[in-house]
Scaffold this motif. Structure first.
Motif, PDB file in Angstrom:
ATOM      1  N   ASN A   1     -11.865  -8.254  -7.257  1.00 13.36           N
ATOM      2  CA  ASN A   1     -10.503  -8.531  -7.699  1.00 13.36           C
ATOM      3  C   ASN A   1      -9.690  -7.241  -7.622  1.00 13.36           C
ATOM      4  N   LEU A   2      -8.394  -7.408  -7.519  1.00 13.20           N
ATOM      5  CA  LEU A   2      -7.431  -6.303  -7.542  1.00 13.20           C
ATOM      6  C   LEU A   2      -6.262  -6.739  -8.398  1.00 13.20           C
TER       7      LEU A   2
ATOM      8  N   GLU B   1      -9.367   4.914   1.909  1.00 15.43           N
ATOM      9  CA  GLU B   1     -10.048   4.081   0.917  1.00 15.43           C
ATOM     10  C   GLU B   1      -9.094   3.094   0.254  1.00 15.43           C
ATOM     11  N   VAL B   2      -7.862   3.529  -0.030  1.00 12.29           N
ATOM     12  CA  VAL B   2      -6.882   2.614  -0.617  1.00 12.29           C
ATOM     13  C   VAL B   2      -6.623   1.460   0.345  1.00 12.29           C
ATOM     14  N   GLU B   3      -6.404   1.763   1.611  1.00  8.40           N
ATOM     15  CA  GLU B   3      -6.171   0.710   2.603  1.00  8.40           C
ATOM     16  C   GLU B   3      -7.360  -0.229   2.703  1.00  8.40           C
ATOM     17  N   GLU B   4      -8.574   0.340   2.799  1.00 10.63           N
ATOM     18  CA  GLU B   4      -9.779  -0.478   2.942  1.00 10.63           C
ATOM     19  C   GLU B   4     -10.049  -1.345   1.716  1.00 10.63           C
ATOM     20  N   GLU B   5      -9.864  -0.789   0.526  1.00 11.00           N
ATOM     21  CA  GLU B   5     -10.234  -1.499  -0.691  1.00 11.00           C
ATOM     22  C   GLU B   5      -9.159  -2.445  -1.209  1.00 11.00           C
TER      23      GLU B   5
ATOM     24  N   ALA C   1       2.445   3.000  -3.990  1.00 16.61           N
ATOM     25  CA  ALA C   1       2.349   1.786  -3.185  1.00 16.61           C
ATOM     26  C   ALA C   1       3.396   0.777  -3.645  1.00 16.61           C
ATOM     27  N   ASP C   2       3.645  -0.188  -2.796  1.00 21.80           N
ATOM     28  CA  ASP C   2       4.582  -1.268  -3.106  1.00 21.80           C
ATOM     29  C   ASP C   2       3.816  -2.373  -3.830  1.00 21.80           C
ATOM     30  N   GLU C   3       4.123  -2.591  -5.099  1.00 23.75           N
ATOM     31  CA  GLU C   3       3.375  -3.571  -5.885  1.00 23.75           C
ATOM     32  C   GLU C   3       3.621  -5.005  -5.435  1.00 23.75           C
ATOM     33  N   LYS C   4       4.621  -5.221  -4.577  1.00 24.70           N
ATOM     34  CA  LYS C   4       4.905  -6.569  -4.072  1.00 24.70           C
ATOM     35  C   LYS C   4       4.097  -6.890  -2.805  1.00 24.70           C
ATOM     36  N   GLU C   5       3.493  -5.864  -2.199  1.00 25.62           N
ATOM     37  CA  GLU C   5       2.690  -6.080  -0.999  1.00 25.62           C
ATOM     38  C   GLU C   5       1.423  -6.865  -1.368  1.00 25.62           C
ATOM     39  N   LYS C   6       1.004  -7.736  -0.464  1.00 25.01           N
ATOM     40  CA  LYS C   6      -0.169  -8.572  -0.691  1.00 25.01           C
ATOM     41  C   LYS C   6      -1.427  -7.716  -0.807  1.00 25.01           C
ATOM     42  N   LEU C   7      -2.238  -8.035  -1.813  1.00 23.07           N
ATOM     43  CA  LEU C   7      -3.519  -7.358  -2.026  1.00 23.07           C
ATOM     44  C   LEU C   7      -4.636  -8.174  -1.375  1.00 23.07           C
ATOM     45  N   VAL C   8      -5.598  -7.477  -0.763  1.00 20.96           N
ATOM     46  CA  VAL C   8      -6.716  -8.140  -0.103  1.00 20.96           C
ATOM     47  C   VAL C   8      -8.025  -7.556  -0.660  1.00 20.96           C
TER      48      VAL C   8
END
Length: 189
Positions: free
Chosen positions: A155-156, A91-95, A140-147
């Motif tokens: 929004n994320l 779910e984290v990956e998908e969302e 998680a890495d907060e610098k990774e791009k959110l989608v």
């Protein structure tokens, strides 16, 4: 896997009265409801959530959920999968689109029974029901791009732990779940 989850819940040390009572209710349902991991059960759905934190554990990732019109944690339905940690990670990956994620521990972080009001999803009405939820602490890495997953959220964002609580407009979650998880997180340091 169902019996492993029951064992994990029975071994779980509740943080407060809410967790103790909700844990007992979830264990009972797991022992008596054959289809609890499927949405075809009209009363209860097993779900998994993630309190997603950054590596320094001073921020939490929240999604603005379209159904609830609120900033909230990430998570979803088991949909037949009894390994709820696996569900939480999926779910984290998908969302969020995040792929550089890992559980802080494979142990349960929080348990809760959540009331879900009737709502529309994919142009179909979903009746009010309960989510028997197990939460995991995910890093998680907060610098990774959110989608953004547009069919679920709009929004994320990363928030400080306190801002994450304040961002939510769902009083019960805000006061009873998010505050509790932040307190548990602080006690881990």
């Amino acid at each position: 896997m169902r019996y492993q989850l029951i064992d994990e819940l029975e071994a779980y040390q509740p943080f407060n009265e809410q967790e103790e009572k909700d844990r007992r209710l979830i264990i009972n349902a797991l022992k008596t409801e054959d289809d609890i991991f499927l949405r075809k059960n009209l009363l209860y759905h097993m779900t998994a959530s993630a309190w997603v934190v950054n590596k320094t554990r001073d921020k939490a990732l929240m999604a603005y959920h379209n159904i609830y019109n609120s900033w909230a944690w990430l998570g979803g339905h088991a949909d037949g999968e009894a390994d709820l940690l696996k569900v939480a990670l999926k779910e984290v990956e998908e969302e969020s689109g995040l792929t550089n994620i890992s559980p802080v521990t494979s142990k349960i972080f929080s348990v809760e029974v959540l009331v879900v009001d009737g709502h529309m999803k994919n142009k179909e009405y979903v009746s009010s029901h309960l989510h028997f939820n197990v939460t995991y602490l995910i890093e998680a890495d907060e610098k990774e791009k959110l989608v953004v997953k547009e069919d679920e959220n709009s929004n994320l964002s990363w928030f400080s732990l306190e801002e994450a609580v304040e961002a939510s407009t769902e009083p019960w979650l805000k006061e009873n779940i998010y505050v509790k998880m932040n307190e548990k997180l602080k006690r881990m340091k």
